[in-house]
Design a protein around this motif. Structure first.
Motif, PDB file in Angstrom:
ATOM      1  N   LYS A 210      53.661 -13.878 -55.628  1.00 45.41           N
ATOM      2  CA  LYS A 210      53.697 -15.133 -56.351  1.00 45.41           C
ATOM      3  C   LYS A 210      53.003 -16.208 -55.524  1.00 45.41           C
ATOM      4  N   ASP A 211      53.057 -17.441 -55.987  1.00 43.71           N
ATOM      5  CA  ASP A 211      52.425 -18.538 -55.276  1.00 43.71           C
ATOM      6  C   ASP A 211      52.918 -18.592 -53.831  1.00 43.71           C
ATOM      7  N   GLY A 212      51.989 -18.919 -52.924  1.00 47.79           N
ATOM      8  CA  GLY A 212      52.346 -19.024 -51.516  1.00 47.79           C
ATOM      9  C   GLY A 212      52.526 -17.685 -50.839  1.00 47.79           C
ATOM     10  N   ASN A 213      51.928 -16.633 -51.410  1.00 44.45           N
ATOM     11  CA  ASN A 213      52.032 -15.278 -50.852  1.00 44.45           C
ATOM     12  C   ASN A 213      53.485 -14.853 -50.710  1.00 44.45           C
ATOM     13  N   ARG A 214      54.288 -15.188 -51.714  1.00 44.01           N
ATOM     14  CA  ARG A 214      55.692 -14.782 -51.722  1.00 44.01           C
ATOM     15  C   ARG A 214      55.881 -13.565 -52.627  1.00 44.01           C
TER      16      ARG A 214
END
Length: 209
Positions: free
Chosen positions: A179-183
């Motif tokens: 997901k966003d932010g490499n999460r």
């Protein structure tokens, strides 16, 4: 191409003074899955191949969570729905009687070592599937291959120890994305739309592997 065809058909009907419903030409087969949704092709693929059905005759409920019972049933169907007539359905899971719609999927997954229940002899068929659980189940379905590289998400420390290899494998195979932010959001509940997309990539990986 699909959108162009839809626009042409809609314009033609408008000129004729007739009306047309989106579902009539929506190749996803569901009124709540727009053709331009990021998950539309995946939903259509899973629906057309008998992997996932709708929550009603006309709706898919893409934002609803995927349950454990739903997921193992999808995998059971993908495996060809093998016969379990000689198996003792109803044991050992006290919360999965053998006559429920997901019973075959649950007991098939247990026999294959794909997933197990909780310590108190429950399977939790209506519990939401988390993203790390989904990765683990698909990883085990593939034979629990060792990941080739050590790729880390920004929230890598939040991934349960039992799921680390599965998540790494799923990422390097292109099956699961962050997901966003490499999460990775390991404890996040997987939606039906996310699951359809992941299953589509998983099947493509298996066919190309």
């Amino acid at each position: 191409m699909k959108r162009r065809l839809f626009s042409t058909l809609l314009a033609f009907c408008t000129l004729l003074g007739c009306t047309i419903s989106v579902r009539a030409v929506n190749e996803t087969g569901f009124s709540d899955v727009p053709l331009d949704a990021w998950y539309a092709d995946a939903v259509a693929f899973c629906h057309e191949n008998g992997l996932m059905s709708g929550t009603t005759a006309t709706t898919f409920s893409p934002n609803d969570t995927m349950t454990r019972g739903m997921l193992v049933t999808v995998l059971y169907r993908e495996a060809g729905a093998p016969s379990l007539e000689n198996e003792n359905l109803g044991y050992p899971f006290a919360d999965v009687p053998g006559d429920l719609w997901y019973a075959n999927g649950v007991y098939w997954a247990r026999l294959k070592g794909i997933t197990s229940g909780y310590a108190d002899n429950r399977f939790g068929p209506n519990d939401p599937v988390t993203r790390e659980q989904l990765a683990v189940i698909l990883w085990r379905s593939a034979g629990s291959p060792a990941p080739e590289a050590e790729s880390a998400f920004a929230d890598q420390s939040s991934i349960s120890a039992y799921a680390v290899d599965a998540v790494r494998w799923a990422r390097e195979s292109g099956i699961v994305r962050g997901k966003d932010g490499n999460r990775f959001d390991p404890a996040g509940q997987a939606t039906r739309a996310e699951t359809a997309a992941i299953l589509t990539r998983w099947i493509a990986f298996r066919q190309n592997g």
